[in-house]
Design a protein around this motif. Structure first.
Motif, PDB file in Angstrom:
ATOM      1  N   GLY A  34       0.768  -1.226   0.000  1.00  0.00           N
ATOM      2  CA  GLY A  34       0.000   0.000   0.000  1.00  0.00           C
ATOM      3  C   GLY A  34       0.800   1.276   0.000  1.00  0.00           C
ATOM      4  N   ALA A  35       2.114   1.186   0.112  1.00  0.00           N
ATOM      5  CA  ALA A  35       2.932   2.392   0.231  1.00  0.00           C
ATOM      6  C   ALA A  35       3.592   2.790  -1.090  1.00  0.00           C
ATOM      7  N   GLY A  36       3.217   2.162  -2.173  1.00  0.00           N
ATOM      8  CA  GLY A  36       3.842   2.474  -3.450  1.00  0.00           C
ATOM      9  C   GLY A  36       4.953   1.509  -3.774  1.00  0.00           C
ATOM     10  N   PRO A  37       5.311   1.401  -5.038  1.00  0.00           N
ATOM     11  CA  PRO A  37       6.355   0.456  -5.452  1.00  0.00           C
ATOM     12  C   PRO A  37       7.680   0.695  -4.738  1.00  0.00           C
ATOM     13  N   VAL A  38       8.406  -0.406  -4.525  1.00  0.00           N
ATOM     14  CA  VAL A  38       9.683  -0.382  -3.818  1.00  0.00           C
ATOM     15  C   VAL A  38      10.825  -0.522  -4.821  1.00  0.00           C
ATOM     16  N   PRO A  39      11.748   0.440  -4.892  1.00  0.00           N
ATOM     17  CA  PRO A  39      12.912   0.270  -5.773  1.00  0.00           C
ATOM     18  C   PRO A  39      13.796  -0.877  -5.284  1.00  0.00           C
TER      19      PRO A  39
END
Length: 216
Positions: A34-39
């Motif tokens: 839920g926090a946005g894509p992870v690099p």
């Protein structure tokens, strides 16, 4: 008719979250990324994962892959779509296509089909991105579970081949889990040798020791 059948099944066998067991949905909001894509750190290409491979998301992926929970392809494919969309938005030079990494014939038999391809189909529909299964295995490979970084790289070196570019010739490589990055790196090698331009890699999850903290 399909919606009615699903509703009837839910009345008899109420759904539980595959990540935490909470009733009401296949994969609840607390277990979905839920926090946005992870690099994901990579020396070869940009890689984004929808979330970290732990907690409820990890349990859901294991049940999808190893316990024949094929219905989880929908919510997990939606998570993959978020990583694909973020990666595609970073470069608007030309619309990419999605290229899934191939499963071995043995893994496909054991899992009732190519589980990454199923996820990629859901992500392709959600992002309106063409899906091109351009990759295949050129030789047998070992199961990567339990292998160290160097062993994974050696296991996959030269293991894939690719057909030539279609559409824009720009590819986003998609996978379920990124651990060391060896699979994505080998896929990128094969595609580049066939003439593709690689925009990056997208995955449902990345193992915590590989996931970066930026973008959270």
């Amino acid at each position: 008719m399909t919606g009615l059948l699903v509703s009837l099944v839910d009345l008899v066998l109420p759904r539980e979250c595959a990540g935490c067991g909470r009733p009401g949905t296949l994969l609840c909001a607390g277990c979905l990324p839920g926090a946005g894509p992870v690099p994901v750190p990579s020396a070869v290409l940009p890689v984004l994962a929808a979330g970290r491979y732990d907690g409820g998301l990890r349990r859901a992926i294991v049940r999808y892959k190893e316990r024949d929970r094929r219905e989880l392809a929908g919510p997990l494919g939606a998570a993959l779509a978020s990583a694909v969309a973020a990666l595609a938005a970073s470069d608007t030079a030309a619309a990419p296509v999605l290229v899934p990494v191939p499963s071995s014939p043995r893994a496909a038999r054991e899992r009732g089909g190519d589980h990454v391809l199923r996820l990629a189909r859901h992500a392709a529909r959600r992002t309106a991105t063409p899906l091109v299964p351009a990759l295949s295995l050129a030789r047998r490979v070992r199961d990567s579970a339990g292998l160290h970084r160097d062993e994974r790289a050696a296991n996959l070196a030269g293991a894939m081949r690719a057909t030539g570019p279609l559409g824009s010739g720009r590819a986003v490589i998609v996978d379920d889990i990124v651990t060391t990055g060896a699979t994505l790196h080998e896929a990128a090698r094969a595609l580049r040798e066939a003439g593709w331009t690689i925009l990056g890699g997208a995955a449902v999850a990345a193992t915590p020791r590989r996931a970066g903290s930026a973008g959270r």
